[in-house]
Scaffold this motif. Structure first.
Motif, mmCIF file in Angstrom:
data_model
loop_
_atom_site.group_PDB
_atom_site.id
_atom_site.type_symbol
_atom_site.label_atom_id
_atom_site.label_comp_id
_atom_site.label_asym_id
_atom_site.label_seq_id
_atom_site.Cartn_x
_atom_site.Cartn_y
_atom_site.Cartn_z
ATOM 1 N N GLY A 1 0.878 -1.214 -0.003
ATOM 2 C CA GLY A 1 0.060 -0.095 0.007
ATOM 3 C C GLY A 1 0.953 1.240 0.033
ATOM 4 N N PRO A 2 0.224 2.454 -0.246
ATOM 5 C CA PRO A 2 1.077 3.672 -0.228
ATOM 6 C C PRO A 2 1.435 4.087 0.949
ATOM 7 C CG PRO A 2 -1.371 4.199 -0.301
ATOM 8 C CD PRO A 2 -1.128 2.425 -0.490
ATOM 9 N N ALA A 3 2.642 4.712 1.183
ATOM 10 C CA ALA A 3 3.117 5.100 2.244
ATOM 11 C C ALA A 3 2.927 6.709 2.628
ATOM 12 C CB ALA A 3 4.723 4.996 2.283
ATOM 13 N N PRO A 4 2.803 6.952 3.999
ATOM 14 C CA PRO A 4 2.518 8.341 4.128
ATOM 15 C C PRO A 4 3.745 9.249 3.704
ATOM 16 C CG PRO A 4 2.185 6.953 6.036
ATOM 17 C CD PRO A 4 2.920 6.027 5.021
ATOM 18 N N ILE A 5 3.170 10.371 2.811
ATOM 19 C CA ILE A 5 4.304 11.193 2.348
ATOM 20 C C ILE A 5 4.663 12.395 3.303
ATOM 21 C CG2 ILE A 5 3.027 11.004 0.124
ATOM 22 C CD1 ILE A 5 1.918 14.051 0.510
ATOM 23 N N ALA A 6 4.084 12.606 4.473
ATOM 24 C CA ALA A 6 4.596 13.499 5.397
ATOM 25 C C ALA A 6 3.763 13.528 6.757
ATOM 26 C CB ALA A 6 4.500 14.912 4.847
ATOM 27 N N GLY A 7 4.122 14.118 7.673
ATOM 28 C CA GLY A 7 3.542 14.176 8.933
ATOM 29 C C GLY A 7 3.764 15.522 9.418
ATOM 30 N N VAL A 8 2.666 16.137 10.098
ATOM 31 C CA VAL A 8 2.675 17.383 10.652
ATOM 32 C C VAL A 8 1.970 17.132 12.281
ATOM 33 C CG1 VAL A 8 2.056 19.911 10.791
ATOM 34 C CG2 VAL A 8 2.763 18.850 8.733
ATOM 35 N N VAL A 9 2.761 17.454 13.216
ATOM 36 C CA VAL A 9 2.220 17.583 14.508
ATOM 37 C C VAL A 9 2.350 19.095 15.122
ATOM 38 C CG1 VAL A 9 2.201 15.155 14.789
ATOM 39 C CG2 VAL A 9 4.293 16.507 15.363
ATOM 40 N N PHE A 10 1.274 19.426 15.815
ATOM 41 C CA PHE A 10 1.215 20.686 16.644
ATOM 42 C C PHE A 10 1.257 20.403 17.997
ATOM 43 C CE2 PHE A 10 -1.636 21.707 12.657
ATOM 44 C CZ PHE A 10 -0.700 22.271 12.083
ATOM 45 N N SER A 11 2.134 20.708 18.805
ATOM 46 C CA SER A 11 2.447 20.644 20.365
ATOM 47 C C SER A 11 1.952 19.016 20.546
ATOM 48 C CB SER A 11 1.407 21.539 20.940
ATOM 49 O OG SER A 11 1.464 22.613 20.765
ATOM 50 N N PRO A 12 2.778 18.006 19.935
ATOM 51 C CA PRO A 12 2.116 16.617 20.191
ATOM 52 C C PRO A 12 2.682 16.118 21.616
ATOM 53 C CG PRO A 12 4.480 16.723 19.016
ATOM 54 C CD PRO A 12 3.855 18.134 19.274
ATOM 55 N N TRP A 13 1.706 15.234 21.895
ATOM 56 C CA TRP A 13 1.887 14.456 23.406
ATOM 57 C C TRP A 13 2.485 13.393 23.034
ATOM 58 C CZ3 TRP A 13 -2.601 12.625 27.167
ATOM 59 C CH2 TRP A 13 -1.896 12.346 28.292
ATOM 60 N N ALA A 14 3.739 13.140 23.022
ATOM 61 C CA ALA A 14 4.540 11.951 22.520
ATOM 62 C C ALA A 14 5.094 11.095 23.631
ATOM 63 C CB ALA A 14 5.596 12.531 21.883
#
Length: 314
Positions: free
Chosen positions: A179-192
């Motif tokens: 399947g297709p792979a994600p092309i990018a990710g954006v996170v605002f103030s992530p709780w990691a």
């Protein structure tokens, strides 16, 4: 062209973005509005939270359509003209116990209008009624639904707890070979990091006007269930970094989750991930929501859009 070249900085580094005296004054006035809202708010916490989030205005020239099929619930937020194979999967915040796709439609529309890419904002099972792994399962189900809609270029975006769930989702997808792979990710103030190892969680110099360490601890207890806090499904900080797509991380200096963002960015870069971390001076938790009040909010979303457009056009 690199996705990071137009941001004019080394993708492995953290950039501190300064604000003007006028912007500081606007931020101070906004914090007074926050204090007034939360002091006067009464009723069911989820209703109050949704009212707070829904204050982000709806952008022009977007359409809203409810989705409820094949185990996916949420809202399509679409621009007038869009490439049919492109999509953003948006995962909302709220400490894993609050928030809804409906409330986030205005905020998601601000991203959609800037990127001209449609976004599916999803609902996922909330704590304490549901605990891990229900939310990651829902996010992956939504991803598969988008693929079945013939979307083959998909970015994942999220804020706060939804930012953490975004990183979990990207890690899970990174282990797949079909399947297709994600092309990018954006996170605002992530709780990691639900193990709370970051110094900013208890640093007295950090003045967070919206969330407290105690609040986050309570959210974590309800969400984790029988899963340990360092399990990668809970805390992507302790997960797999190889296979992650290019990432943009934005966080404010005045928030408990500051070190969640910085620690994740550092470890991702060390693992060879193309990651960009922007630390916005004097800004509160998920300040990007406040486009009606802050130039920094609008500027941060403009940067987000440039990054995402670069990913979709690569």
């Amino acid at each position: 062209m690199s996705l990071f070249e137009d941001l004019n900085t080394d993708p492995a580094e953290t950039e501190v973005i300064r604000i003007t005296a006028d912007e500081r004054a606007r931020e101070a006035a906004l914090r007074e509005r926050f204090a007034s809202f939360w002091k006067s708010a009464s009723g069911e916490p989820r209703v109050i939270y949704d009212a707070f989030i829904a204050a982000t205005p709806l952008a022009t020239e977007v359409t809203l359509d409810a989705v409820e099929e094949d185990g996916v619930r949420g809202w399509w937020v679409r621009p007038t003209h869009a490439h049919p194979a492109q999509a953003i999967l948006y995962i909302h915040g709220g400490g894993y116990g609050l928030g809804s796709a409906r409330a986030y439609r205005g905020f998601v529309s601000q991203i959609v209008s800037r990127t001209q890419v449609p976004a599916l904002a999803i609902d996922y099972p909330l704590a304490p009624e549901a605990s891990l792994p229900a939310a990651p399962v829902a996010a992956l189900t939504a991803w598969r639904w988008l693929v079945n809609q013939r979307c083959n270029q998909i970015a994942v975006v999220g804020d706060s707890a939804g930012g953490g769930l975004t990183l979990v989702t990207l890690a899970e997808l990174g282990r797949r070979t079909v399947g297709p792979a994600p092309i990018a990710g954006v996170v605002f103030s992530p709780w990691a990091d639900l193990a709370f190892t970051g110094a900013s969680m208890t640093d007295s110099a950090v003045t967070d006007p919206l969330i407290t360490h105690d609040y986050l601890q309570d959210c974590a207890r309800k969400y984790l269930g029988n899963v340990g806090p360092t399990d990668p499904l809970a805390s992507p900080l302790f997960g797999e970094f190889r296979g992650l797509p290019p990432l943009l991380i934005q966080v404010g200096t005045d928030e408990r989750l500051l070190d969640d963002a910085r620690q994740f960015a550092k470890r991702a870069a060390q693992a060879g991930v193309r990651v960009r971390c922007e630390v916005w001076e004097g800004m509160h938790h998920v300040f990007q929501l406040d486009v009606a009040h802050l130039e920094s909010s609008r500027a941060a979303l403009d940067r987000t859009a440039r990054f995402l457009r670069g990913a979709f056009n690569a």
